[in-house]
Design an enzyme around this catalytic site. Structure first.
Site, mmCIF file in Angstrom:
data_model
loop_
_atom_site.group_PDB
_atom_site.id
_atom_site.type_symbol
_atom_site.label_atom_id
_atom_site.label_comp_id
_atom_site.label_asym_id
_atom_site.label_seq_id
_atom_site.Cartn_x
_atom_site.Cartn_y
_atom_site.Cartn_z
ATOM 1 N N GLY A 157 13.342 -15.264 -27.336
ATOM 2 C CA GLY A 157 12.400 -14.980 -28.485
ATOM 3 C C GLY A 157 13.301 -15.901 -29.522
ATOM 4 N NE ARG A 158 10.399 -15.489 -35.646
ATOM 5 C CZ ARG A 158 9.375 -14.802 -35.112
ATOM 6 N NH1 ARG A 158 9.293 -13.779 -34.287
ATOM 7 N NH2 ARG A 158 8.152 -15.080 -35.513
ATOM 8 C CB ILE A 159 17.700 -13.700 -31.792
ATOM 9 C CG1 ILE A 159 17.432 -13.114 -33.127
ATOM 10 C CG2 ILE A 159 19.512 -13.623 -31.508
ATOM 11 C CD1 ILE A 159 17.622 -11.627 -33.421
ATOM 12 C CB THR A 238 23.845 -9.364 -30.241
ATOM 13 O OG1 THR A 238 23.198 -10.560 -29.640
ATOM 14 C CG2 THR A 238 25.318 -9.854 -30.112
ATOM 15 N NE ARG A 240 17.702 -1.767 -31.942
ATOM 16 C CZ ARG A 240 17.790 -2.511 -32.807
ATOM 17 N NH1 ARG A 240 18.830 -3.484 -32.598
ATOM 18 N NH2 ARG A 240 16.942 -2.812 -33.800
ATOM 19 C CD GLU A 269 24.436 0.994 -32.352
ATOM 20 O OE1 GLU A 269 23.819 0.731 -33.461
ATOM 21 O OE2 GLU A 269 24.654 -0.207 -31.918
ATOM 22 C CG HIS A 298 24.003 -2.733 -34.889
ATOM 23 N ND1 HIS A 298 23.033 -1.834 -34.125
ATOM 24 C CD2 HIS A 298 23.377 -3.676 -34.906
ATOM 25 C CE1 HIS A 298 21.858 -2.297 -34.247
ATOM 26 N NE2 HIS A 298 22.026 -3.622 -34.592
ATOM 27 C CB ALA A 300 25.386 -9.493 -34.527
#
Length: 336
Positions: A157-159, A238, A240, A269, A298, A300
């Site tokens: 996707g985008r990332i 980065t 889940r 977390e 968490h 990033a």
């Protein structure tokens, strides 16, 4: 249409951005919940037409306390903190903000891989020990040249796309698996595409995880999948934490099949006792993790610019959906 927007965590010092985007047409309620909406009074939830939440989960019991609720905006990409089934039962729209922090997370994923693969963490960890390593080259399987490796994207996707473009610029061959992207996606990016997860794993010297947490992806990368990676692969997550089995990762790190791992996310977390073996060993600086494992909390996504983006984009989503009737960033209830 007068709206009441609840920000349960009270993340920002004022409501200036919200007022500007909504043109003063909404009342902003700001709470101070730290981990749960149960910390907020009933009266606050009872007034909310929309909820904008970063870390606070929106559970079925929270939704039951909000009779006017029409929209939940998750201030981030992942939407696993929202009970979408309970929202769907009430006809409440769920949205995310997928276009914030893209560059930050992508860069961080590549940074984790590069820090491991070029030996940055290896030398950093060993040179500051009580008995420092020799002032010399260390021959270690985690260290390799970028240009001879394949950077595998689990999710594009985008990332994932942004991470792949950065990895490609650094010399990696980039391959991805993403059944939700249309045919031809790979041609636009100059990446290679594989049809199955197993095909991706078999050739990923670096596996970088960029999938959302859903029923289908929870536990997706376990011992069987990690064993399909080439020997001395590096794993980066980065996305889940629950997508990746930490116990299996620890086992294969100890066996030497996996050379290194960079984790910005973990299954629970913040971590709680009893800690998974990998985290316990990392904190204790045991020899088998030195230079081979990076754990960050968490973060990033973090930059001052990203915090500004997430606020503005979340409020714009409230405006689009509730005031203008658009379908901006809507997560379909049937999306698993």
């Amino acid at each position: 249409m007068a709206l009441t927007v609840l920000e349960p965590e009270g993340l920002y010092p004022d409501t200036s951005v919200e007022d500007a985007v909504l043109k003063g047409g909404a009342r902003i309620l700001r709470g101070n919940a730290k981990s749960s909406m149960s910390e907020l009074p009933d009266a606050m939830l009872a007034e909310a037409d929309a909820i904008m939440t970063l870390r606070c989960p929106v559970r079925a019991e929270d939704i039951a306390r909000a009779p006017k609720l029409k929209l939940v905006v998750r201030m981030g990409v992942g939407y696993d903190r929202v009970d979408r089934e309970a929202c769907a039962a009430r006809g409440i729209t769920v949205c995310n903000t997928p276009d914030y922090g893209t560059m930050e997370v992508a860069e961080f994923a590549v940074l984790l891989a590069m820090s491991l693969r070029r030996g940055l963490t290896l030398y950093h960890d060993t040179q500051r020990g009580s008995s420092p390593a020799p002032w010399a080259v260390m021959r270690h399987p985690v260290v390799r040249r970028q240009e001879v490796q394949t950077f595998g994207l689990l999710g594009c996707g985008r990332i994932g796309t942004a991470a792949g473009l950065r990895a490609k610029a650094l010399g990696y061959r980039v391959v991805f698996h993403d059944p939700f992207q249309p045919n031809g996606w790979e041609r636009a990016l100059g990446f290679e595409r594989v049809r199955t997860l197993d095909e991706l794993l078999a050739q990923s010297d670096v596996l970088s995880i960029h999938a959302p947490l859903t029923r289908a992806t929870r536990g997706l990368v376990g011992e069987r999948e990690l064993r399909l990676l080439p020997k001395n692969a590096v794993v980066v997550n980065t996305a889940r934490g629950p997508i990746l089995d930490l116990d299996a990762l620890a086992k294969l790190l100890k066996e030497g099949h996996i050379a290194g791992a960079g984790l910005d996310v973990i299954p629970v977390e913040p971590p709680v006792e009893p800690l998974p073996e990998l985290l316990r060993a990392y904190r204790a600086r045991e020899d088998w993790v030195l230079g081979r494992v990076i754990v960050t909390p968490h973060i990033a996504f973090h930059s001052p610019e990203a915090w500004e983006d997430i606020r503005r984009l979340s409020v714009e989503t409230v405006r689009d959906v509730l005031l203008e009737g658009k379908r901006s960033n809507v997560i379909p209830p049937e999306s698993e």
